[in-house]
Scaffold this motif. Sequence first.
Motif, PDB file in Angstrom:
ATOM      1  N   SER A 175      35.210  28.786  31.648  1.00 45.49           N
ATOM      2  CA  SER A 175      35.839  30.090  32.487  1.00 45.49           C
ATOM      3  C   SER A 175      35.774  29.862  33.953  1.00 45.49           C
ATOM      4  CB  SER A 175      34.502  31.185  32.284  1.00 45.49           C
ATOM      5  OG  SER A 175      34.194  31.217  30.926  1.00 45.49           O
ATOM      6  N   ARG A 176      34.932  29.013  34.516  1.00 48.00           N
ATOM      7  CA  ARG A 176      35.120  28.473  35.965  1.00 48.00           C
ATOM      8  C   ARG A 176      36.446  28.017  36.241  1.00 48.00           C
ATOM      9  NH1 ARG A 176      35.812  24.409  40.183  1.00 48.00           N
ATOM     10  NH2 ARG A 176      34.161  25.224  41.823  1.00 48.00           N
ATOM     11  N   GLU A 177      36.683  26.890  35.403  1.00 45.05           N
ATOM     12  CA  GLU A 177      38.078  26.183  35.342  1.00 45.05           C
ATOM     13  C   GLU A 177      39.317  27.426  35.464  1.00 45.05           C
ATOM     14  OE1 GLU A 177      37.873  23.388  32.323  1.00 45.05           O
ATOM     15  OE2 GLU A 177      36.100  22.155  33.232  1.00 45.05           O
ATOM     16  N   LEU A 178      38.940  28.231  34.667  1.00 50.23           N
ATOM     17  CA  LEU A 178      40.174  29.267  34.126  1.00 50.23           C
ATOM     18  C   LEU A 178      40.446  30.058  35.648  1.00 50.23           C
ATOM     19  CD1 LEU A 178      42.347  30.293  32.498  1.00 50.23           C
ATOM     20  CD2 LEU A 178      40.719  31.817  31.545  1.00 50.23           C
ATOM     21  N   PHE A 179      39.194  30.706  36.053  1.00 54.81           N
ATOM     22  CA  PHE A 179      39.326  31.607  37.123  1.00 54.81           C
ATOM     23  C   PHE A 179      39.890  30.717  38.514  1.00 54.81           C
ATOM     24  CE2 PHE A 179      37.371  34.447  34.543  1.00 54.81           C
ATOM     25  CZ  PHE A 179      37.158  35.659  35.353  1.00 54.81           C
ATOM     26  N   ARG A 180      39.206  29.421  38.728  1.00 58.95           N
ATOM     27  CA  ARG A 180      39.677  29.005  39.906  1.00 58.95           C
ATOM     28  C   ARG A 180      40.693  27.969  39.997  1.00 58.95           C
ATOM     29  NH1 ARG A 180      34.884  27.980  43.306  1.00 58.95           N
ATOM     30  NH2 ARG A 180      35.979  26.876  44.733  1.00 58.95           N
ATOM     31  N   HIS A 185      44.841  31.967  43.057  1.00 58.71           N
ATOM     32  CA  HIS A 185      45.385  30.978  43.911  1.00 58.71           C
ATOM     33  C   HIS A 185      44.755  30.600  45.154  1.00 58.71           C
ATOM     34  CE1 HIS A 185      49.365  30.239  46.304  1.00 58.71           C
ATOM     35  NE2 HIS A 185      48.556  29.208  45.856  1.00 58.71           N
ATOM     36  N   GLU A 186      43.640  29.734  44.861  1.00 60.70           N
ATOM     37  CA  GLU A 186      42.737  29.515  45.699  1.00 60.70           C
ATOM     38  C   GLU A 186      43.269  28.842  47.125  1.00 60.70           C
ATOM     39  OE1 GLU A 186      38.823  26.618  46.163  1.00 60.70           O
ATOM     40  OE2 GLU A 186      39.344  27.635  44.015  1.00 60.70           O
ATOM     41  N   ALA A 187      44.495  28.118  46.883  1.00 58.45           N
ATOM     42  CA  ALA A 187      45.037  27.306  48.080  1.00 58.45           C
ATOM     43  C   ALA A 187      45.566  28.612  48.914  1.00 58.45           C
ATOM     44  CB  ALA A 187      45.829  26.443  47.757  1.00 58.45           C
ATOM     45  N   GLY A 188      46.410  29.398  48.217  1.00 55.22           N
ATOM     46  CA  GLY A 188      47.138  30.542  48.837  1.00 55.22           C
ATOM     47  C   GLY A 188      46.158  31.333  49.683  1.00 55.22           C
ATOM     48  N   LEU A 189      44.828  31.929  48.996  1.00 52.89           N
ATOM     49  CA  LEU A 189      44.098  32.699  49.624  1.00 52.89           C
ATOM     50  C   LEU A 189      43.462  32.061  51.099  1.00 52.89           C
ATOM     51  CD1 LEU A 189      41.852  33.942  46.870  1.00 52.89           C
ATOM     52  CD2 LEU A 189      43.278  35.563  48.242  1.00 52.89           C
ATOM     53  N   LYS A 190      43.091  30.743  50.808  1.00 48.97           N
ATOM     54  CA  LYS A 190      42.642  30.154  52.056  1.00 48.97           C
ATOM     55  C   LYS A 190      43.628  29.756  53.095  1.00 48.97           C
ATOM     56  CE  LYS A 190      39.192  27.225  49.506  1.00 48.97           C
ATOM     57  NZ  LYS A 190      38.584  25.925  49.089  1.00 48.97           N
ATOM     58  N   ALA A 191      44.927  29.742  52.823  1.00 52.75           N
ATOM     59  CA  ALA A 191      46.064  29.611  53.775  1.00 52.75           C
ATOM     60  C   ALA A 191      46.343  30.843  54.341  1.00 52.75           C
ATOM     61  CB  ALA A 191      47.204  29.027  53.139  1.00 52.75           C
ATOM     62  N   LEU A 202      35.349  33.846  52.363  1.00 53.59           N
ATOM     63  CA  LEU A 202      36.062  33.224  51.212  1.00 53.59           C
ATOM     64  C   LEU A 202      35.230  32.301  50.430  1.00 53.59           C
ATOM     65  CD1 LEU A 202      38.374  33.504  49.152  1.00 53.59           C
ATOM     66  CD2 LEU A 202      39.670  32.134  50.739  1.00 53.59           C
ATOM     67  N   ASP A 203      34.852  31.076  51.009  1.00 51.97           N
ATOM     68  CA  ASP A 203      34.192  30.206  50.563  1.00 51.97           C
ATOM     69  C   ASP A 203      32.955  30.879  49.876  1.00 51.97           C
ATOM     70  OD1 ASP A 203      36.195  28.369  51.019  1.00 51.97           O
ATOM     71  OD2 ASP A 203      34.863  27.583  52.942  1.00 51.97           O
ATOM     72  N   SER A 204      32.267  31.568  50.566  1.00 53.36           N
ATOM     73  CA  SER A 204      30.981  32.269  49.946  1.00 53.36           C
ATOM     74  C   SER A 204      31.252  33.139  48.848  1.00 53.36           C
ATOM     75  CB  SER A 204      30.376  33.112  51.101  1.00 53.36           C
ATOM     76  OG  SER A 204      29.145  33.785  50.701  1.00 53.36           O
ATOM     77  N   ALA A 205      32.330  33.684  48.820  1.00 52.39           N
ATOM     78  CA  ALA A 205      32.796  34.612  47.620  1.00 52.39           C
ATOM     79  C   ALA A 205      33.077  33.880  46.351  1.00 52.39           C
ATOM     80  CB  ALA A 205      33.988  35.676  48.038  1.00 52.39           C
ATOM     81  N   LEU A 206      33.883  32.655  46.618  1.00 51.91           N
ATOM     82  CA  LEU A 206      34.243  31.743  45.324  1.00 51.91           C
ATOM     83  C   LEU A 206      32.795  31.123  44.910  1.00 51.91           C
ATOM     84  CD1 LEU A 206      37.495  30.042  46.996  1.00 51.91           C
ATOM     85  CD2 LEU A 206      37.092  31.857  44.923  1.00 51.91           C
ATOM     86  N   ALA A 207      31.892  30.730  45.896  1.00 49.28           N
ATOM     87  CA  ALA A 207      30.570  30.187  45.442  1.00 49.28           C
ATOM     88  C   ALA A 207      29.868  31.135  44.744  1.00 49.28           C
ATOM     89  CB  ALA A 207      29.684  29.800  46.802  1.00 49.28           C
ATOM     90  N   GLU A 208      29.816  32.500  45.181  1.00 49.97           N
ATOM     91  CA  GLU A 208      29.024  33.544  44.336  1.00 49.97           C
ATOM     92  C   GLU A 208      30.026  33.605  43.028  1.00 49.97           C
ATOM     93  OE1 GLU A 208      28.184  38.418  44.731  1.00 49.97           O
ATOM     94  OE2 GLU A 208      29.100  37.360  46.571  1.00 49.97           O
ATOM     95  N   LEU A 209      31.138  33.511  42.878  1.00 52.34           N
ATOM     96  CA  LEU A 209      31.785  33.652  41.575  1.00 52.34           C
ATOM     97  C   LEU A 209      31.436  32.465  40.738  1.00 52.34           C
ATOM     98  CD1 LEU A 209      34.059  34.668  39.966  1.00 52.34           C
ATOM     99  CD2 LEU A 209      35.749  32.965  41.023  1.00 52.34           C
ATOM    100  N   ASP A 210      31.002  31.317  41.152  1.00 48.13           N
ATOM    101  CA  ASP A 210      30.759  30.446  40.481  1.00 48.13           C
ATOM    102  C   ASP A 210      29.278  30.352  39.746  1.00 48.13           C
ATOM    103  OD1 ASP A 210      33.111  28.812  40.765  1.00 48.13           O
ATOM    104  OD2 ASP A 210      31.946  27.355  42.413  1.00 48.13           O
ATOM    105  N   GLN A 211      28.504  31.223  40.449  1.00 47.40           N
ATOM    106  CA  GLN A 211      27.167  31.700  39.877  1.00 47.40           C
ATOM    107  C   GLN A 211      27.387  32.669  38.747  1.00 47.40           C
ATOM    108  OE1 GLN A 211      24.871  33.208  43.032  1.00 47.40           O
ATOM    109  NE2 GLN A 211      25.454  31.397  44.449  1.00 47.40           N
ATOM    110  N   ARG A 212      28.453  33.061  38.276  1.00 44.96           N
ATOM    111  CA  ARG A 212      28.602  33.953  37.159  1.00 44.96           C
ATOM    112  C   ARG A 212      28.561  32.990  36.056  1.00 44.96           C
ATOM    113  NH1 ARG A 212      27.548  36.753  41.310  1.00 44.96           N
ATOM    114  NH2 ARG A 212      28.070  38.830  41.517  1.00 44.96           N
ATOM    115  N   PHE A 213      28.899  32.036  36.172  1.00 40.50           N
ATOM    116  CA  PHE A 213      29.432  31.133  35.014  1.00 40.50           C
ATOM    117  C   PHE A 213      28.015  30.029  34.500  1.00 40.50           C
ATOM    118  CE2 PHE A 213      33.510  31.869  36.997  1.00 40.50           C
ATOM    119  CZ  PHE A 213      33.711  32.990  36.026  1.00 40.50           C
TER     120      PHE A 213
END
Length: 307
Positions: A175-180, A185-191, A202-213
Amino acid sequence: MDRDALESSVRHCYSTWGERYYADYYQADGAYPPIHTGIVRDLLSREKARTVLDAGCGPASMLRDLALPGLDRYGFDLTPEMVREARRVLGGQGVPESHVWEGSVLDPQAFAPVKAFAPVSGMDLALCFGVLPHIPQAADRVVLEHLRDCVRPGGLIAVEARNELFALFTLNRYSRELFRDTLIHEAGLKAAAGDEAERAALDSALAELDQRFRMDLPPLRKGYADEPGYDEVLSRTHNPFEMRAAAEAAGLTEVRTLFYHYHALPPMLEKAVPSLFRRQSVAMEAPEDWRGHFMASAFILVGRRAA
């Protein structure tokens, strides 16, 4: 990885499975019922098929259970040990040794013997199960075209793949792989982040997402001895919508997606109610149920060669 290196790794991975693959995945106490074999039997019956080719037949895992009256069975596989076991098993059912040979689905020459066995127009049905996960994305279309070309005009192909969208239901590392890697579009969000503070948020939000899996599930599948395991070689999943589009682009008609191996709950919860989980999962099996897009771990793409 080039094709030679890729196929060498896959061949090595399966080299010790020849004599145990069928027992592990079809006969073991925990093995899921072979729903996919039933789906193929139904296709053969509806088509009144007389010839079938299994491209990537393994140790005749499916062909051995398709010993139907009037059906001529053929197959090839990348791994010599699998070919040897397939010849042994099918030989016991009266299938000539010449009906099984070694070859790669990426090599058109692997399909050449079809001309000798079905010289007029080709096979009635061509199968390809357990192979696409080990094929590079750029070669999916090649495999579909090879299968299309080996069946008669109006003949069918049936190609199995692991369902990428199942990861929306599993809540694990897939699931993490599919989401990320696919949905976000992680690169687009960071840009697009405006400043350092927004990038950090944003990095904090993505790290929080990872904790869901559950990143520890499922366990990585290792080899038996010194060979690489299934998860240590290329083992992709496929998006059923993209596969349907690829099949239609390859000129196949009447394309359908048939789902199997349903899960009544996310797999990590099976241990809580194992008997109920199994009973209800099997009860859910319906190849064209829309829930299969998310609750089935595999699907079969069926298409017809234009007449």
